[in-house]
Design a protein around this motif. Structure first.
Motif, PDB file in Angstrom:
ATOM      1  N   THR A 154       0.531  -1.377   0.170  1.00  0.00           N
ATOM      2  CA  THR A 154       0.080  -0.279  -0.289  1.00  0.00           C
ATOM      3  C   THR A 154       0.881   1.066   0.401  1.00  0.00           C
ATOM      4  N   ARG A 155       1.776   1.025   1.187  1.00  0.00           N
ATOM      5  CA  ARG A 155       2.504   2.520   1.488  1.00  0.00           C
ATOM      6  C   ARG A 155       3.546   2.675  -0.060  1.00  0.00           C
ATOM      7  N   THR A 156       4.089   1.656   0.058  1.00  0.00           N
ATOM      8  CA  THR A 156       5.184   2.115  -0.663  1.00  0.00           C
ATOM      9  C   THR A 156       5.159   2.056  -2.247  1.00  0.00           C
ATOM     10  N   SER A 157       3.836   1.358  -2.701  1.00  0.00           N
ATOM     11  CA  SER A 157       3.658   1.686  -4.349  1.00  0.00           C
ATOM     12  C   SER A 157       3.284   2.855  -4.438  1.00  0.00           C
TER      13      SER A 157
ATOM     14  N   LEU B 123      10.854  -1.679  -8.429  1.00  0.00           N
ATOM     15  CA  LEU B 123      11.100  -3.365  -8.405  1.00  0.00           C
ATOM     16  C   LEU B 123      10.494  -4.223  -6.979  1.00  0.00           C
ATOM     17  N   ARG B 124       9.341  -4.560  -6.489  1.00  0.00           N
ATOM     18  CA  ARG B 124       9.510  -5.786  -5.533  1.00  0.00           C
ATOM     19  C   ARG B 124       9.370  -6.897  -5.891  1.00  0.00           C
ATOM     20  N   ALA B 125       9.762  -7.762  -5.039  1.00  0.00           N
ATOM     21  CA  ALA B 125      10.075  -8.857  -5.709  1.00  0.00           C
ATOM     22  C   ALA B 125      10.363  -9.561  -4.546  1.00  0.00           C
TER      23      ALA B 125
ATOM     24  N   GLY C 251      16.272  -6.758   2.156  1.00  0.00           N
ATOM     25  CA  GLY C 251      16.237  -5.882   1.968  1.00  0.00           C
ATOM     26  C   GLY C 251      15.224  -4.896   1.414  1.00  0.00           C
ATOM     27  N   HIS C 252      14.899  -2.919   2.346  1.00  0.00           N
ATOM     28  CA  HIS C 252      13.614  -2.867   1.969  1.00  0.00           C
ATOM     29  C   HIS C 252      14.881  -0.531   1.817  1.00  0.00           C
ATOM     30  N   PRO C 253      15.625  -0.726   1.046  1.00  0.00           N
ATOM     31  CA  PRO C 253      16.018   0.582   1.478  1.00  0.00           C
ATOM     32  C   PRO C 253      15.729   1.947   1.154  1.00  0.00           C
ATOM     33  N   THR C 254      15.052   2.012   0.776  1.00  0.00           N
ATOM     34  CA  THR C 254      13.402   3.486   0.162  1.00  0.00           C
ATOM     35  C   THR C 254      13.513   3.240   2.087  1.00  0.00           C
ATOM     36  N   GLN C 255      12.948   1.865   2.317  1.00  0.00           N
ATOM     37  CA  GLN C 255      12.419   2.484   4.266  1.00  0.00           C
ATOM     38  C   GLN C 255      13.205   3.081   5.196  1.00  0.00           C
ATOM     39  N   ALA C 256      13.882   2.181   4.963  1.00  0.00           N
ATOM     40  CA  ALA C 256      15.454   2.840   6.150  1.00  0.00           C
ATOM     41  C   ALA C 256      15.411   3.809   5.731  1.00  0.00           C
TER      42      ALA C 256
ATOM     43  N   SER D 287      12.325  -9.797   8.376  1.00  0.00           N
ATOM     44  CA  SER D 287      11.861  -8.568   7.854  1.00  0.00           C
ATOM     45  C   SER D 287      12.997  -7.887   7.225  1.00  0.00           C
ATOM     46  N   ARG D 288      12.240  -7.510   5.926  1.00  0.00           N
ATOM     47  CA  ARG D 288      13.652  -6.482   4.824  1.00  0.00           C
ATOM     48  C   ARG D 288      13.416  -5.752   5.691  1.00  0.00           C
ATOM     49  N   VAL D 289      12.749  -4.612   6.222  1.00  0.00           N
ATOM     50  CA  VAL D 289      12.490  -3.344   7.180  1.00  0.00           C
ATOM     51  C   VAL D 289      13.686  -3.336   7.920  1.00  0.00           C
ATOM     52  N   ALA D 290      13.560  -4.306   8.651  1.00  0.00           N
ATOM     53  CA  ALA D 290      14.973  -4.803   9.201  1.00  0.00           C
ATOM     54  C   ALA D 290      16.157  -4.657   9.071  1.00  0.00           C
TER      55      ALA D 290
ATOM     56  N   LEU E  17       7.730  -4.456  14.800  1.00  0.00           N
ATOM     57  CA  LEU E  17       7.704  -4.797  13.308  1.00  0.00           C
ATOM     58  C   LEU E  17       6.321  -6.212  13.637  1.00  0.00           C
ATOM     59  N   ARG E  18       5.611  -6.543  12.710  1.00  0.00           N
ATOM     60  CA  ARG E  18       4.197  -7.586  12.023  1.00  0.00           C
ATOM     61  C   ARG E  18       4.985  -8.472  11.752  1.00  0.00           C
ATOM     62  N   ILE E  19       4.618  -9.821  12.146  1.00  0.00           N
ATOM     63  CA  ILE E  19       4.959 -11.064  12.013  1.00  0.00           C
ATOM     64  C   ILE E  19       4.242 -10.973  10.829  1.00  0.00           C
ATOM     65  N   GLN E  20       5.891 -11.665   9.945  1.00  0.00           N
ATOM     66  CA  GLN E  20       5.333 -12.187   8.225  1.00  0.00           C
ATOM     67  C   GLN E  20       4.870 -12.910   8.066  1.00  0.00           C
ATOM     68  N   LEU E  21       4.053 -13.547   8.365  1.00  0.00           N
ATOM     69  CA  LEU E  21       2.446 -14.281   8.429  1.00  0.00           C
ATOM     70  C   LEU E  21       3.226 -15.326   6.991  1.00  0.00           C
TER      71      LEU E  21
ATOM     72  N   HIS F   9       6.509   2.004  13.539  1.00  0.00           N
ATOM     73  CA  HIS F   9       5.953   0.740  12.667  1.00  0.00           C
ATOM     74  C   HIS F   9       6.216   1.147  11.093  1.00  0.00           C
ATOM     75  N   PRO F  10       6.703   0.145  10.029  1.00  0.00           N
ATOM     76  CA  PRO F  10       6.978   0.471   9.333  1.00  0.00           C
ATOM     77  C   PRO F  10       5.462  -0.097   8.253  1.00  0.00           C
ATOM     78  N   GLY F  11       4.445  -0.187   8.828  1.00  0.00           N
ATOM     79  CA  GLY F  11       3.431  -0.959   8.654  1.00  0.00           C
ATOM     80  C   GLY F  11       3.337  -1.795   7.330  1.00  0.00           C
ATOM     81  N   PRO F  12       2.042  -2.695   7.508  1.00  0.00           N
ATOM     82  CA  PRO F  12       1.001  -2.357   7.426  1.00  0.00           C
ATOM     83  C   PRO F  12       0.936  -3.698   9.332  1.00  0.00           C
ATOM     84  N   MET F  13      -0.462  -2.571  10.195  1.00  0.00           N
ATOM     85  CA  MET F  13      -0.208  -2.441  11.828  1.00  0.00           C
ATOM     86  C   MET F  13      -0.565  -3.256  11.708  1.00  0.00           C
TER      87      MET F  13
HETATM   88  C1  NCD Z   1       6.603  -3.530   5.327  1.00  0.00           C
HETATM   89  C2  NCD Z   1       7.109  -4.043   4.137  1.00  0.00           C
HETATM   90  O1  NCD Z   1       5.986  -4.655   3.010  1.00  0.00           O
HETATM   91  O2  NCD Z   1       8.145  -4.947   3.039  1.00  0.00           O
HETATM   92  N1  NCD Z   1       6.326  -2.699   4.881  1.00  0.00           N
HETATM   93  C3  NCD Z   1       6.618  -1.699   3.936  1.00  0.00           C
HETATM   94  O3  NCD Z   1       6.976  -1.497   2.968  1.00  0.00           O
HETATM   95  N2  NCD Z   1       5.916  -0.429   4.777  1.00  0.00           N
HETATM   96  C4  NCD Z   1       6.849  -4.800   5.974  1.00  0.00           C
HETATM   97  C5  NCD Z   1       5.842  -5.339   6.297  1.00  0.00           C
HETATM   98  O4  NCD Z   1       5.105  -6.388   5.484  1.00  0.00           O
HETATM   99  O5  NCD Z   1       5.769  -6.255   7.430  1.00  0.00           O
END
Ligand code: NCD
Length: 311
Positions: free
Chosen positions: A53-56, A103-105, A136-141, A174-177, A228-232, A268-272
């Motif tokens: 949602t947020r990133t795209s 690109l997100r993959a 990795g998620h460099p633009t979030q960092a 977590s790619r965010v972490a 961080l969310r649990i990445q179910l 929190h990077p979301g989604p929560m």
């Molecule tokens: C995260 C993601 O997709 O990496 N959210 C984001 O990009 N803001 C975190 C997540 O999915 O838990």
């Protein structure tokens, strides 16, 4: 054109420049004075193989604010289901004139492989990593670092020196972490990891100074706590998580946050998942929650990154 494949691919000078331009773009947006179409007529493709949602949307908004044409690829309705690889889809969009490929993959190395393919074919397309599996998620960092700088009233040169930042949750997935820890540490912060044993990585990314299963110890003296969310979707099918037990041990609640520094800020990077990794009243506490400020900073950060990639 420059690519942004990961935090490690950026020099310290690149990081400073991006953060400086992010804060300048943020101030310009706040003043109702965004840049006057510097990317006019450029073509940005948003190509997301995992949900977002947020990133795209913030890349789309950033591209539009900069005057670019933005095309969001309808992956679910694309030739992916006819067996087309990420590499071939990327090359197809480059052949249509992409200036930017966001690109997100899922797979490790997908972004780097796409970069190589673009260069081998001689396309002048900048590839930007918008999240790669658990890696990795460099633009979030970068947007998280910019959010902290703004809220602390610091410049990119002053960085995050002396701040203790505790990241709590499913760290192994977590790619965010994975991107935040090395970036925050490069900017001078002490980064702590905290989560259940099976959610802590065996080999934490550079910059993590302590790793513990004990929430109170991890929060002690923390200036900033990121949940961080649990990445179910990345857990194996036979792993189950009890949300009530998880909240009791690792949730950010009024009670558990008492261990942090008084006035500690929450991210929190979301989604929560409210009531699991973070309580609703903590997320909505406008004096201490940076969560919507992170979302807002997503736009100027991606504007600064498009500008960086275009030079
Ligand atoms: C995260 C993601 O997709 O990496 N959210 C984001 O990009 N803001 C975190 C997540 O999915 O838990």
């Amino acid at each position: 054109m420059k690519h942004l494949t990961g935090i490690d691919a950026l020099s310290d000078a690149d990081v400073r420049q991006i953060l400086t331009r992010t804060l300048a773009m943020d101030a310009a947006l706040d003043a109702g004075n965004p840049p006057d179409g510097p990317l006019k007529d450029q073509l940005l493709f948003n190509l997301f193989y995992e949900n977002s949602t947020r990133t795209s949307l913030s890349f789309a908004v950033a591209g539009m604010r900069m005057g670019a044409h933005v095309v969001t690829v309808p992956v679910a309705a694309s030739s992916v289901h006819k067996g087309e690889s990420v590499r071939d889809t990327v090359l197809t969009l480059c052949a249509q004139g992409a200036d930017f490929m966001v690109l997100r993959a899922g797979g490790a190395g997908t972004i780097e492989a796409a970069r190589r393919a673009i260069e081998e074919h001689g396309f002048q397309t900048a590839i930007i990593n918008a999240g790669e599996g658990a890696f990795g998620h460099p633009t979030q960092a970068l947007l998280d670092a910019a959010t902290i700088l703004k809220s602390a009233g610091r410049t990119p040169e002053e960085g995050l020196d002396g701040l203790t930042i505790t990241i709590v949750g499913d760290l192994v997935h977590s790619r965010v972490a994975s991107s935040c820890a090395p970036l925050f540490a490069r900017l001078g912060a002490n980064v702590r990891y905290c989560g259940p044993q099976d959610m802590l990585p065996e080999d934490p990314p550079s910059g993590v100074v302590t790793m513990t299963t004990n929430r109170e110890a991890a929060l002690e003296g923390a200036d900033i706590v990121m949940a961080l969310r649990i990445q179910l979707e990345r857990l194996s099918a036979d792993t189950s998580v009890d949300p009530v037990a998880y909240r009791a041990d690792y949730g950010l609640t009024t009670d558990s946050l008492k261990a942090a520094k008084p006035g500690a800020l929450v991210m929190h990077p979301g989604p929560m998942n409210r009531g699991v990794e973070i309580d609703g009243d903590i997320a909505d506490d406008q004096a201490h929650s940076l969560i919507l400020k992170q979302v807002a900073m997503g736009v100027p950060t991606r504007m600064a990154l498009l500008e960086f990639a275009a030079t």
